[in-house]
Write an enzyme that holds these catalytic residues in place. Structure first.
Site, short mmCIF file in Angstrom:
data_model
loop_
_atom_site.label_atom_id
_atom_site.label_comp_id
_atom_site.label_asym_id
_atom_site.label_seq_id
_atom_site.Cartn_x
_atom_site.Cartn_y
_atom_site.Cartn_z
N GLU A 75 0.85 -1.19 0.00
CA GLU A 75 0.00 0.00 0.00
C GLU A 75 0.88 1.24 0.00
O GLU A 75 1.75 1.40 0.86
CB GLU A 75 -0.94 0.03 1.20
CG GLU A 75 -1.89 1.21 1.18
CD GLU A 75 -2.87 1.22 2.34
OE1 GLU A 75 -3.24 2.33 2.78
OE2 GLU A 75 -3.26 0.14 2.81
N GLU A 100 5.11 5.01 3.34
CA GLU A 100 4.59 6.29 3.82
C GLU A 100 5.76 7.18 4.20
O GLU A 100 6.81 6.68 4.63
CB GLU A 100 3.68 6.05 5.03
CG GLU A 100 3.10 7.30 5.68
CD GLU A 100 2.31 8.16 4.72
OE1 GLU A 100 2.78 9.30 4.47
OE2 GLU A 100 1.27 7.71 4.21
N ASN A 127 10.32 6.99 -0.88
CA ASN A 127 9.65 7.58 -2.02
C ASN A 127 9.05 6.46 -2.87
O ASN A 127 9.76 5.59 -3.37
CB ASN A 127 10.66 8.40 -2.84
CG ASN A 127 10.08 8.93 -4.12
OD1 ASN A 127 8.87 9.08 -4.27
ND2 ASN A 127 10.95 9.24 -5.08
N ASP A 150 -1.92 11.95 -3.48
CA ASP A 150 -1.97 13.41 -3.50
C ASP A 150 -2.41 13.89 -4.88
O ASP A 150 -1.77 13.58 -5.88
CB ASP A 150 -0.59 13.98 -3.17
CG ASP A 150 -0.64 15.45 -2.79
OD1 ASP A 150 -1.45 16.18 -3.39
OD2 ASP A 150 0.11 15.86 -1.90
N LYS A 154 -3.75 21.87 -8.30
CA LYS A 154 -3.45 23.01 -9.16
C LYS A 154 -2.82 22.52 -10.47
O LYS A 154 -1.96 21.64 -10.46
CB LYS A 154 -2.51 23.98 -8.46
CG LYS A 154 -3.13 24.66 -7.24
CD LYS A 154 -2.16 25.64 -6.61
CE LYS A 154 -2.81 26.32 -5.41
NZ LYS A 154 -1.88 27.29 -4.75
N ASP A 186 -10.70 11.16 -4.68
CA ASP A 186 -11.90 11.99 -4.57
C ASP A 186 -11.76 13.25 -5.43
O ASP A 186 -12.51 14.20 -5.26
CB ASP A 186 -12.18 12.38 -3.12
CG ASP A 186 -11.03 13.13 -2.46
OD1 ASP A 186 -9.91 13.13 -3.02
OD2 ASP A 186 -11.23 13.71 -1.38
#
Length: 242
Positions: A75, A100, A127, A150, A154, A186
């Site tokens: 994950e 993470e 990473n 993420d 923008k 989302d």
């Protein structure tokens, strides 16, 4: 990920990363869990000069790490570990590797892992792009999961998004034939980008909108997105069999 040498011969990234490194203090409970099981459950990997980089010569060995042969679920972006631990508790016959960069999130995962007595979970501060490109062996991953990467919403930051055709090629290398790549987001435009990447991939079939993955628990993060009217999109792709 390509690097070149800077002053002092320390490598650094020449490509934008897909995350923002966040620190933060640990609570007493988190620190206690880290002190108790961090040495065994947070894997120390050889670095490439940067704290989240991994030496491109390093290859993760799941059998040596977990002491057995079992399906491996990876994950990326585990946050506080809600989904990772939820699945690990239900599938103790599987091994789970969480990637993470947020230390308090890893610490909170350790709190739950310790409470539940799970020995099939390990964490890495790495990473993800480098991990998938070089660290994970070919066809070693049963499932790769990415919950709410993420979105870099923008437009000028879209180049930082992790899910790209190049990344899909690397995922196709590490996921075993018949294995699954699962994602959720989302952000509608990122969802469309994910579908386009899968559709254009030579390694995967799938990419249609799917019902919510039943092993992904509703987190506070996701609840906030729903509260402001965002649509949660689940997508999965299956690694083609040669």
């Amino acid at each position: 990920m390509q690097t070149h040498r800077s002053r002092g011969e320390q490598p650094y990234r020449t490509e934008p990363v897909s995350f923002t490194r966040r620190g933060g203090r640990l609570s007493d409970r988190q620190q206690a869990a880290w002190d108790a099981i961090g040495a065994t459950h947070v894997l120390d990997v050889p670095r490439n000069g940067i704290s989240t980089s991994v030496d491109p010569a390093y290859v993760f060995e799941a059998t040596a790490t977990f002491g057995r042969q079992a399906p491996l679920v990876v994950e990326i972006g585990t946050g506080r570990g809600d989904a990772l631990v939820h699945s690990a508790e239900r599938h103790r016959d599987h091994d789970f590797l969480g990637i993470e960069v947020y230390r308090p999130g890893i610490a909170q995962t350790l709190v739950t892992v310790q409470h539940l007595g799970l020995d099939n979970v390990r964490m890495m501060i790495v990473n993800a792009a480098e991990a998938v490109a070089t660290m994970l062996p070919t066809a070693s991953v049963h499932e790769l999961r990415m919950w709410f990467p993420d979105p870099w919403h923008k437009v000028r930051h879209h180049k930082r998004r992790l899910v790209t055709p190049d990344f899909a090629t690397h995922v196709g290398r590490v996921v075993e034939p018949g294995g699954t790549w699962r994602l959720a987001t989302d952000w509608e435009d990122y969802a469309e980008q994910i579908r386009a990447v899968i559709a254009g991939s030579a390694e995967f079939d799938g990419g249609a909108w799917e019902p919510r993955f039943e092993e992904r628990p509703l987190t506070r993060f996701e609840s906030k997105g729903l509260a402001v009217g965002r649509t949660i999109r689940d997508v999965s792709a299956v690694r083609r069999t040669p």
